[in-house]
Design a protein around this motif. Structure first.
Motif, short mmCIF file in Angstrom:
data_model
loop_
_atom_site.label_atom_id
_atom_site.label_comp_id
_atom_site.label_asym_id
_atom_site.label_seq_id
_atom_site.Cartn_x
_atom_site.Cartn_y
_atom_site.Cartn_z
N UNK A 78 0.84 -1.19 0.00
CA UNK A 78 0.00 0.00 0.00
C UNK A 78 0.88 1.25 0.00
N UNK A 79 0.35 2.30 -0.59
CA UNK A 79 1.12 3.53 -0.73
C UNK A 79 0.72 4.62 0.25
N UNK A 80 -0.45 4.52 0.86
CA UNK A 80 -0.96 5.60 1.70
C UNK A 80 -1.66 6.67 0.89
N UNK A 81 -1.78 6.44 -0.42
CA UNK A 81 -2.48 7.36 -1.32
C UNK A 81 -3.78 6.70 -1.77
N UNK A 82 -4.83 7.48 -1.80
CA UNK A 82 -6.13 6.97 -2.22
C UNK A 82 -6.64 7.73 -3.43
N UNK A 83 -7.46 7.05 -4.23
CA UNK A 83 -8.21 7.69 -5.31
C UNK A 83 -9.67 7.75 -4.86
N UNK A 84 -10.22 8.92 -4.87
CA UNK A 84 -11.58 9.17 -4.39
C UNK A 84 -12.43 9.58 -5.59
N UNK A 85 -13.63 9.03 -5.68
CA UNK A 85 -14.47 9.38 -6.83
C UNK A 85 -15.86 9.81 -6.40
N UNK A 86 -16.43 10.65 -7.24
CA UNK A 86 -17.82 11.08 -7.14
C UNK A 86 -18.25 11.47 -8.54
N UNK A 87 -19.46 11.94 -8.69
CA UNK A 87 -19.95 12.37 -10.01
C UNK A 87 -20.91 13.54 -9.81
N UNK A 88 -21.06 14.32 -10.86
CA UNK A 88 -22.01 15.44 -10.85
C UNK A 88 -22.86 15.38 -12.11
N UNK A 89 -23.87 16.22 -12.14
CA UNK A 89 -24.81 16.24 -13.26
C UNK A 89 -24.22 16.88 -14.51
N UNK A 90 -23.32 17.85 -14.34
CA UNK A 90 -22.78 18.53 -15.51
C UNK A 90 -21.33 18.95 -15.30
N UNK A 91 -20.71 19.38 -16.37
CA UNK A 91 -19.29 19.73 -16.36
C UNK A 91 -19.00 20.90 -15.41
N UNK A 92 -19.83 21.90 -15.41
CA UNK A 92 -19.61 23.08 -14.58
C UNK A 92 -19.59 22.72 -13.10
N UNK A 93 -20.52 21.86 -12.68
CA UNK A 93 -20.54 21.41 -11.29
C UNK A 93 -19.28 20.62 -10.95
N UNK A 94 -18.84 19.79 -11.88
CA UNK A 94 -17.64 18.99 -11.66
C UNK A 94 -16.41 19.88 -11.50
N UNK A 95 -16.26 20.86 -12.37
CA UNK A 95 -15.12 21.77 -12.29
C UNK A 95 -15.14 22.54 -10.98
N UNK A 96 -16.29 23.05 -10.58
CA UNK A 96 -16.39 23.81 -9.33
C UNK A 96 -16.03 22.94 -8.13
N UNK A 97 -16.51 21.72 -8.10
CA UNK A 97 -16.22 20.82 -6.99
C UNK A 97 -14.74 20.45 -6.96
N UNK A 98 -14.17 20.18 -8.12
CA UNK A 98 -12.75 19.86 -8.21
C UNK A 98 -11.90 21.04 -7.75
N UNK A 99 -12.21 22.22 -8.23
CA UNK A 99 -11.44 23.40 -7.85
C UNK A 99 -11.49 23.64 -6.34
N UNK A 100 -12.66 23.48 -5.74
CA UNK A 100 -12.77 23.76 -4.31
C UNK A 100 -11.94 22.77 -3.49
N UNK A 101 -11.93 21.51 -3.87
CA UNK A 101 -11.17 20.50 -3.12
C UNK A 101 -9.66 20.68 -3.31
N UNK A 102 -9.25 20.98 -4.53
CA UNK A 102 -7.82 21.15 -4.80
C UNK A 102 -7.31 22.44 -4.16
N UNK A 103 -8.06 23.52 -4.26
CA UNK A 103 -7.64 24.78 -3.63
C UNK A 103 -7.51 24.64 -2.12
#
Length: 110
Positions: A1-26
């Motif tokens: 094991x590496x101690x790194x995880x891949x986490x997934x979710x989904x949204x209804x549209x591209x704009x929601x996905x980008x906003x959610x990704x940006x908020x988590x990464x920021x």
């Protein structure tokens, strides 16, 4: 094991996905996010069979940051009860894994 995880979710549209990704990464809860879509989901939900077009998000984070990332995704997600799941990475390129570790530190030097 590496101690790194891949986490997934989904949204209804591209704009929601980008906003959610940006908020988590920021917030440095994830080193990065990949957005894939549209994808077709086939499912049972609330007793009904359905299909829908969604945008999948894949985050990379440290295992010890998962709970914070999950809480962030649940509180910022446009859906009431979104799927948020995680898989541990069993291997990966060392430089990539170090990047995830450094980038998701609570108080990064970068």
């Amino acid at each position: 094991m590496t101690g790194i995880w891949q986490v997934s979710t989904a949204t209804e549209n591209r704009e929601q996905a980008v906003a959610l990704a940006e908020s988590a990464v920021m917030a440095r809860l994830a080193a990065g996010a990949q957005i894939v879509g549209p994808v077709i989901s086939v499912f049972w939900h609330q007793g009904r069979y359905g299909t829908s077009e969604e945008w999948q998000l894949l985050f990379k984070t440290r295992a010890d940051r998962y709970a914070e990332l999950e809480a962030h995704l649940l509180s910022h997600h446009p859906w009431d009860k979104p799927e948020v799941v995680a898989l541990p990475l069993i291997a990966g390129a060392p430089d990539c894994l170090r990047w995830v570790e450094r980038t998701t530190e609570a108080n990064p030097a970068v």
